[in-house]
Design a protein around this motif. Structure first.
Motif, PDB file in Angstrom:
ATOM      1  N   LEU A 559     -51.810  -3.356  48.399  1.00 43.25           N
ATOM      2  CA  LEU A 559     -52.984  -3.706  47.582  1.00 43.25           C
ATOM      3  C   LEU A 559     -53.044  -5.200  47.307  1.00 43.25           C
ATOM      4  O   LEU A 559     -54.121  -5.818  47.396  1.00 43.25           O
ATOM      5  N   LEU A 560     -51.908  -5.797  46.999  1.00 44.11           N
ATOM      6  CA  LEU A 560     -51.898  -7.240  46.721  1.00 44.11           C
ATOM      7  C   LEU A 560     -52.223  -8.040  47.975  1.00 44.11           C
ATOM      8  O   LEU A 560     -52.912  -9.069  47.905  1.00 44.11           O
ATOM      9  N   ARG A 561     -51.739  -7.588  49.135  1.00 46.69           N
ATOM     10  CA  ARG A 561     -52.078  -8.282  50.387  1.00 46.69           C
ATOM     11  C   ARG A 561     -53.570  -8.198  50.671  1.00 46.69           C
ATOM     12  O   ARG A 561     -54.199  -9.174  51.115  1.00 46.69           O
ATOM     13  N   SER A 562     -54.171  -7.043  50.395  1.00 48.48           N
ATOM     14  CA  SER A 562     -55.610  -6.888  50.614  1.00 48.48           C
ATOM     15  C   SER A 562     -56.411  -7.773  49.652  1.00 48.48           C
ATOM     16  O   SER A 562     -57.371  -8.446  50.051  1.00 48.48           O
ATOM     17  N   LEU A 563     -56.010  -7.795  48.384  1.00 51.58           N
ATOM     18  CA  LEU A 563     -56.729  -8.601  47.401  1.00 51.58           C
ATOM     19  C   LEU A 563     -56.585 -10.094  47.679  1.00 51.58           C
ATOM     20  O   LEU A 563     -57.543 -10.857  47.505  1.00 51.58           O
ATOM     21  N   ALA A 564     -55.405 -10.495  48.134  1.00 48.40           N
ATOM     22  CA  ALA A 564     -55.223 -11.907  48.465  1.00 48.40           C
ATOM     23  C   ALA A 564     -56.095 -12.313  49.641  1.00 48.40           C
ATOM     24  O   ALA A 564     -56.625 -13.433  49.675  1.00 48.40           O
ATOM     25  N   SER A 565     -56.294 -11.405  50.602  1.00 50.07           N
ATOM     26  CA  SER A 565     -57.170 -11.728  51.730  1.00 50.07           C
ATOM     27  C   SER A 565     -58.624 -11.837  51.308  1.00 50.07           C
ATOM     28  O   SER A 565     -59.382 -12.641  51.861  1.00 50.07           O
TER      29      SER A 565
END
Length: 679
Positions: A559-565
């Motif tokens: 989830l954090l990787r998706s939000l950072a993208s």
């Protein structure tokens, strides 16, 4: 007159002595040989021999009479003479002596001492050491020793077989040259060569022949069964696989590399993950990392692709992850798709031919000599194992196309247990994907996300086990990460002119899943974490170590990787609209109130980075007097733009400021400091 048959005389029994009964009825009625031996022991054999008439040792008496002619016209020997000739049969004494001699021979055979197994092993060790020493000292003079090693390996003793396999491995690793031996053609055989060349050719052919027989033996033993107690816990199959792995790492350039790869691929095609499986996988990874040529990697990828396709993609995901160890990830600079390579135009200049006017004028004889030199130079380059940059780029481009074909086929078939590995692989290879393949991949990723939204969790009918339960939420997050990684891997200037870079579909899906993810009790557990099944649920899956869903990253990390993208992309940071940032910020702070401690700390830390980068765009969320929108805030809106986030305030900060976790309280202070610093 008819022919009169010879008269048969009865065998005379030995004469009776005083006090002894040796009547024929007693001998004939003997029920078994033991009684006969017991009775024969009481005979007076010396007296019998003395009273017997002396007939000499004449085997056959000469006939002194003329043959006669019968009434039927047949010529026969005189029957009177035949009647006089008496066939002397062997006496009971001769039979008993023969029986005793046979019994003595059998006793000698039984009493003959057998060589102990330990002694056999010691002798085999000495012989193997002697042959190996001969080959190491002067292999060309002892070319026939390769067959001697193979003959010792044919022993019925398992320990001797293992020793022979290990000895052959050490010998071949030492004597194999640094070049590939090509087979001799008929023209080469007819060509007259010197004695040294003939000797070298004979040695090379003996080496290749022995090496081929050794690999065939390894391939046969690699499919053997499990080890028994007599084998010492290690089966011949494990020893054969270890030898094949060692050869592939030590001499990948030599002949019969394909046969060694087939041994490893056969083991990797199984579902059981044991020590041999891990050894084969690590050998493939080592081969990919150390390959400077490109040809061994191409052969291995081609063979693994065919194996996985033949198995219906029912292989372990670690086999697919071996593609992440290819050197082309860091060395290859061109972009590719399934069937096309985008080669740079400037790379063609060195390959242009010289103009004819600049070539020297050569006669026919000189041209012939020049062509022959070119052929010899080409063979020398191949013999020296030197590879040009053009050849290596060509091999790596073919390998890259095979990797993309494999990823795209698995993506289309939606193989549950390989989906995570495919998406991670595409994200790693994003900088090598051209624009044509980029559009096809985005469409495939959209189909996967649409499949996750409908919740249609239909398993493959051909699946034979239930160990690959699909986690559609994790797959959707991986699709979002992969989509933005593919975008970052493209050249932004060229991509904007030729592609429609609209990733709103992925952004909208991520926005919709924030609340459900906040209420997910397993958000801090990975797909491979150990879950204790519910004891009250009889249909709950059993705890197994092979429960392999997506990958080892937790849902929070994905989830954090998706939000950072989405919120802080590396490219075009100012292009992120304020409405999107505000909507996500409001949803994230609301969701953090329901998350576990570590996930809440991670989300607050991400909001600290967002407020630092986009401080002016979302400052009004912390100040009611600076509202830019009218109406009401809709937190359950399906669209990002329809939520109207600027009509709300971040009241969640007051609750997070009193959170029990010190890390969360510090993160809230950093976040508010970035925003309050604008006033």
């Amino acid at each position: 007159m008819a022919r009169i048959p010879a008269i048969k005389r009865r065998k005379l029994s030995p004469p009776t002595s005083d006090g002894e009964d040796s009547s024929p009825s007693t001998l004939d009625n003997a029920p078994e040989p033991n009684a006969f031996f017991t009775q024969a022991a009481r005979w007076n054999l010396e007296q019998d021999y003395e009273t017997r008439p002396r007939k000499g040792n004449k085997k056959e008496k000469e006939s002194t009479r003329l043959p006669i002619k019968t009434s039927d016209g047949l010529i026969q020997q005189n029957p009177a003479e035949e009647a006089d000739v008496v066939e002397v049969e062997g006496s009971d004494l001769d039979w008993s002596e023969a029986a005793e001699s046979d019994q003595e021979l059998e006793e000698e055979v039984v009493k003959q001492p057998a060589i102990p197994i330990r002694q056999q092993i010691l002798e085999a060790k000495e012989e193997l050491a002697r042959i190996a020493l001969m080959l190491n000292e002067d292999p060309e003079e002892n070319a026939g020793a390769f067959k001697a090693l193979a003959q010792i390996g044919q022993s019925k003793n398992t320990t001797i077989k293992k020793l022979a396999l290990a000895t052959q491995l050490a010998v071949y690793k030492d004597v194999i040259p640094g070049y590939r031996i090509r087979p001799l053609s008929e023209q080469d055989m007819e060509t007259k060569v010197s004695k040294e060349v003939r000797k070298l050719r004979a040695y090379e052919q003996a080496l290749v022949g022995g090496y081929q027989s050794y690999i065939r033996e390894l391939a046969k033993l690699a499919t053997s069964g499990k080890a028994s107690a007599a084998d010492g816990g290690i089966s011949l199959g494990s020893v054969a696989i270890s030898c094949a792995c060692a050869l592939l790492v030590a001499v990948p350039h030599f002949n019969f590399r394909g046969e060694l790869l087939k041994i490893l691929a056969g083991k990797l095609s199984g579902r059981k993950i044991d020590d041999d499986f891990v050894k084969c996988r690590e050998t493939i990874e080592t081969l990919f990392r150390d390959d400077e040529d490109g040809t061994p990697s191409l052969d291995a990828v081609s063979l693994l692709t065919k194996m996985m396709k033949g198995r219906g993609w029912r292989v372990d995901e670690s086999v697919l992850n071996t593609f992440l160890h290819l050197r082309l990830l860091t060395e290859f600079s061109w972009k590719a798709s399934i069937n096309h390579i985008d080669k740079p135009e400037r790379g063609q200049a060195p390959l242009a031919k010289k103009p004819k006017e600049n070539r020297p004028n050569l006669s026919k004889k000189e041209k012939k000599i020049w062509k022959e030199r070119k052929v010899v130079e080409k063979e020398m380059i191949q013999a020296d194992a030197t590879v040009s940059h053009e050849e290596r780029d060509r091999m790596q481009s073919e390998t890259l196309k095979l990797v993309f074909v494999t990823y795209f086929r698995i993506l289309k078939t939606r193989s549950a247990h390989l989906m995570g590995a495919v998406l991670e692989g595409l994200a790693r290879y994003a900088h090598l994907i051209n624009q044509d393949f980029f559009g096809d991949l985005l469409e495939a990723l959209k189909d996967l996300i649409g499949h996750a939204e409908t919740g249609d969790d239909v398993e493959d009918e051909e699946a034979e086990d239930e160990e690959t339960t699909r986690n559609l939420t994790r797959e959707a997050l991986l699709c979002i990460i992969t989509a933005f990684a593919l975008l970052e891997g493209q050249d932004a200037a060229k991509a904007q002119a030729s592609l429609s870079l609209d990733l709103s579909f992925f952004i909208t899906h991520l926005y919709r899943t924030l609340y459900p993810l906040a209420l997910n009790p397993d958000i801090e557990l990975s797909a491979k974490s150990l879950h204790l099944p519910d004891p009250n649920n009889p249909s709950a899956p059993k705890l197994t170590s092979t429960n392999n869903k997506i990958n080892i990253q937790t849902t929070t990390v994905l989830l954090l990787r998706s939000l950072a993208s989405v919120l802080t992309p590396q490219l075009a940071v100012r292009a992120v609209p304020p409405l999107r940032i505000a909507a996500f910020s409001k949803q994230l702070l609301t969701s953090s109130l329901h998350m576990p401690e570590k996930s809440c700390m991670a989300v607050v830390g991400l909001m600290g980075k967002v407020t630092k980068v986009h401080e002016k765009k979302i400052a009004s969320l912390w100040n009611t007097e600076e509202r830019r929108g009218d109406g009401t805030f809709d937190p359950l809106s399906a669209e990002v733009e329809g939520s109207n986030p600027f009509a709300a305030t971040v009241w969640e900060g007051e609750l997070l400021r009193k959170h029990f976790c010190p890390g969360v309280r510090e993160g809230v202070k950093v976040m508010e400091k970035n925003v309050i610093g604008l006033r």
